[in-house]
Design an enzyme around this catalytic site. Structure first.
Site, PDB file in Angstrom:
ATOM      1  N   ASP A  13       0.811  -1.224   0.000  1.00  0.00           N
ATOM      2  CA  ASP A  13       0.000   0.000   0.000  1.00  0.00           C
ATOM      3  C   ASP A  13       0.842   1.270   0.000  1.00  0.00           C
ATOM      4  O   ASP A  13       0.448   2.302   0.552  1.00  0.00           O
ATOM      5  CB  ASP A  13      -0.970   0.018   1.209  1.00  0.00           C
ATOM      6  CG  ASP A  13      -1.888  -1.192   1.203  1.00  0.00           C
ATOM      7  OD1 ASP A  13      -2.272  -1.626   0.100  1.00  0.00           O
ATOM      8  OD2 ASP A  13      -2.220  -1.687   2.288  1.00  0.00           O
ATOM      9  N   LYS A  16       1.813   2.052  -5.099  1.00  0.00           N
ATOM     10  CA  LYS A  16       2.334   1.439  -6.330  1.00  0.00           C
ATOM     11  C   LYS A  16       1.399   1.691  -7.506  1.00  0.00           C
ATOM     12  O   LYS A  16       1.849   1.931  -8.627  1.00  0.00           O
ATOM     13  CB  LYS A  16       2.531  -0.072  -6.132  1.00  0.00           C
ATOM     14  CG  LYS A  16       3.529  -0.406  -5.035  1.00  0.00           C
ATOM     15  CD  LYS A  16       3.622  -1.901  -4.790  1.00  0.00           C
ATOM     16  CE  LYS A  16       2.349  -2.508  -4.255  1.00  0.00           C
ATOM     17  NZ  LYS A  16       1.990  -2.108  -2.886  1.00  0.00           N
ATOM     18  N   GLY A  40      -4.595  -4.297  -3.855  1.00  0.00           N
ATOM     19  CA  GLY A  40      -5.570  -3.238  -4.128  1.00  0.00           C
ATOM     20  C   GLY A  40      -4.779  -2.014  -4.515  1.00  0.00           C
ATOM     21  O   GLY A  40      -4.120  -1.411  -3.674  1.00  0.00           O
ATOM     22  N   HIS A  41      -4.769  -1.692  -5.788  1.00  0.00           N
ATOM     23  CA  HIS A  41      -3.958  -0.586  -6.289  1.00  0.00           C
ATOM     24  C   HIS A  41      -4.879   0.542  -6.743  1.00  0.00           C
ATOM     25  O   HIS A  41      -5.742   0.337  -7.599  1.00  0.00           O
ATOM     26  CB  HIS A  41      -3.056  -1.063  -7.444  1.00  0.00           C
ATOM     27  CG  HIS A  41      -2.023  -2.054  -7.001  1.00  0.00           C
ATOM     28  ND1 HIS A  41      -1.064  -2.571  -7.835  1.00  0.00           N
ATOM     29  CD2 HIS A  41      -1.782  -2.608  -5.776  1.00  0.00           C
ATOM     30  CE1 HIS A  41      -0.294  -3.404  -7.154  1.00  0.00           C
ATOM     31  NE2 HIS A  41      -0.717  -3.449  -5.915  1.00  0.00           N
ATOM     32  N   GLN A 220       1.888  -6.068  -3.277  1.00  0.00           N
ATOM     33  CA  GLN A 220       2.379  -6.209  -1.890  1.00  0.00           C
ATOM     34  C   GLN A 220       3.691  -5.437  -1.706  1.00  0.00           C
ATOM     35  O   GLN A 220       3.849  -4.395  -2.311  1.00  0.00           O
ATOM     36  CB  GLN A 220       2.529  -7.695  -1.513  1.00  0.00           C
ATOM     37  CG  GLN A 220       1.206  -8.434  -1.336  1.00  0.00           C
ATOM     38  CD  GLN A 220       0.545  -8.844  -2.632  1.00  0.00           C
ATOM     39  OE1 GLN A 220       1.159  -9.452  -3.484  1.00  0.00           O
ATOM     40  NE2 GLN A 220      -0.731  -8.525  -2.809  1.00  0.00           N
TER      41      GLN A 220
END
Ligand code: GDP
Ligand code: IMO
Ligand code: MG
Length: 424
Positions: A13, A16, A40-41, A220
């Protein structure tokens, strides 16, 4: 540099998605190489916000090839949802390609993740990631290409799914899955996705041979790496830079740069030791100002000061050539900011990140304190216009990590990015 790897330097988080989207403008091809829908990007444009889980964060540029590599574990249902969601918002996925060698997350993997985490308490995202990678390594998993060979698939799936049903029913006392129902669902899903499926390693190679620029988007982060992270409180893949080669099917000689994405402070979701965690009002301030709530699970993220021991470690493990420091604006209001420069542990001063979680949980951070800038920097577009105290903070991070920054972010939107060095 034709091939650039972008990795999270902390516990995920770090921003990225935002940085991938920003750099994708200069790239021709964007490749996810590991992880799955646990990622989750977030990509924020002026009036729109996108949350991407499996699809590379370059997808908002219609002319860029976006690849889901062989190292990714794909929940086909979630991928279809993501594709449909993008189509509804007018985003084309015609440039998406899926590796025929990628592993498939099965319904029983998600169920097992949920059941087993009740005992192991890692605080997983319950997306079936660990059990799917475990089956891959045990050679009892299924790849995308297996589903395209329906007759062969049915035979082996009956055996493996049958064994999982026995595990669920006889060991865990839970309901099993209807195997025929799973097969029909999987066949319908692969039928929808099959036109995206190719040998993506060949595609990446032909891009590189033709002088195209390829950006590898890690999910990640370094400390969630199965080998180099805070085991067992990690994910089940290799987010670190080496993972890009294995997870995309390219040799290490192709990689020119490795950019570590680091937040200007530290966060972590899930369980496990976190030396600089702030369980006080400053931690709460960072969570609220930084909107630190999980993109995938909505869980509040644990927050703390920046940890330079971690950044030095990330620099070594990934061979970082550049840093991207995000969320500097979140620190705007603080009168002082702290950076951890070492750990005091069992009477010793540690300068290197320890191998053992039991040691890490006994580490007390040693900090340097710096003047805050107490000024809104979110509208600044030139590095030299940042307040002196902000530039001092960035310089300290560079010096302590041993890596120079190539860009800093002062807000979630695409244009809130200040580039100081060209990366491609
Ligand atoms: P990722 O998993 O590394 O892609 O990061 P996430 O998207 O899960 O979390 C990062 C969050 O911070 C997202 O909500 C981003 O929109 C936001 N973000 C990224 N960069 C910045 C920044 O420089 N400033 C602020 N305030 N928010 C940022
Ligand atoms: P992005 O790509 C932050 C964490 C989970 C849990 C551990 C194992 O958005 O940075 P898993 O479901 O992977 O088996 O969970 O890893 N985790 C993440 N934390 N960002 C992520 O992804 C994460 N993906 C997994 O919270 O502690
Ligand atoms: Mg995220």
């Amino acid at each position: 540099m034709p091939a650039v790897v972008l990795v999270g330097a902390q516990w995920g988080d770090e921003g990225k998605g935002k940085i991938t989207d920003y750099l994708a403008d200069q790239a021709d091809c964007i490749v996810r190489y590991q992880g799955g829908s646990n990622a989750g990007h977030t990509v924020e444009l002026d009036h729109e916000k996108f949350m991407l889980h499996l699809i590379p964060s370059g997808i908002l540029y219609p002319e860029k090839t976006c690849i889901i590599g062989n190292g990714v574990v794909i929940d086909l249902g979630k991928l279809i949802e993501e594709i449909d969601g993008l189509h509804k918002r007018g985003v084309s996925t015609s440039n998406l390609r899926i590796s025929s060698r990628a592993s498939v997350v099965m319904p029983y993997h998600k169920k097992l993740d949920e059941i087993e985490d009740r005992t192991h308490n890692i605080g997983t995202t319950k997306r079936g990631i660990g059990p799917t990678y475990a089956d891959k390594i045990s050679r009892v998993g299924f790849r995308v290409s297996d589903l395209l060979q329906a007759d062969h698939f049915r035979v082996r799936f009956n055996v493996e799914a049958g064994m999982k049903n026995r595990l669920l029913q006889e060991f865990y006392g839970e309901a099993g899955f209807d195997i025929d129902e799973m097969i029909s669902e999987l066949m319908a899903q692969i039928d929808r996705l099959k036109h995206y499926v190719v040998d993506t390693s060949l595609l990446v190679h032909s891009n590189l041979r033709n002088g195209k620029k390829v950006l590898f988007e890690g999910a990640q982060g370094t400390l969630l790496d199965i080998d180099h992270g805070t085991y067992p409180y990690v994910t089940s893949s290799n987010p670190t830079a080496g993972g890009a080669c294995v997870g995309a099917g390219v040799g290490p000689t192709e990689i020119g740069r490795v950019i570590g994405i680091a937040k200007a402070y530290t966060t972590r979701v899930g369980e496990g030791p976190f030396p600089t965690e702030l369980l006080n009002e400053t931690g709460e301030f960072l969570r609220q100002k930084g909107a630190e709530f999980g993109t995938t699970t909505g869980r509040p993220r644990r927050c703390g000061w920046l940890d330079a021991v971690i950044l030095r470690y990330a620099a070594r493990i990934n061979g970082l050539t550049d840093l991207a420091i995000t969320k500097l604006d979140v620190l705007d209001e603080l009168p002082i900011v702290k950076i951890c420069v070492g750990y005091r542990c069992r009477g010793e001063l540690l300068k290197e990140f320890p191998e053992s979680n039991y040691v890490l949980q006994d580490c007390v951070p040693e900090y340097i304190e710096m003047q805050g800038w107490q000024q809104d920097i979110s509208g600044i577009t030139e590095y030299d216009d940042l307040p002196q105290a902000t530039r001092d903070y960035v310089s300290a991070v560079e010096e302590l990590s041993g890596v120079k920054q190539a860009l800093v972010a002062v807000g979630p939107k695409r244009n809130q990015t200040i580039v100081t060095h060209t990366l491609f």
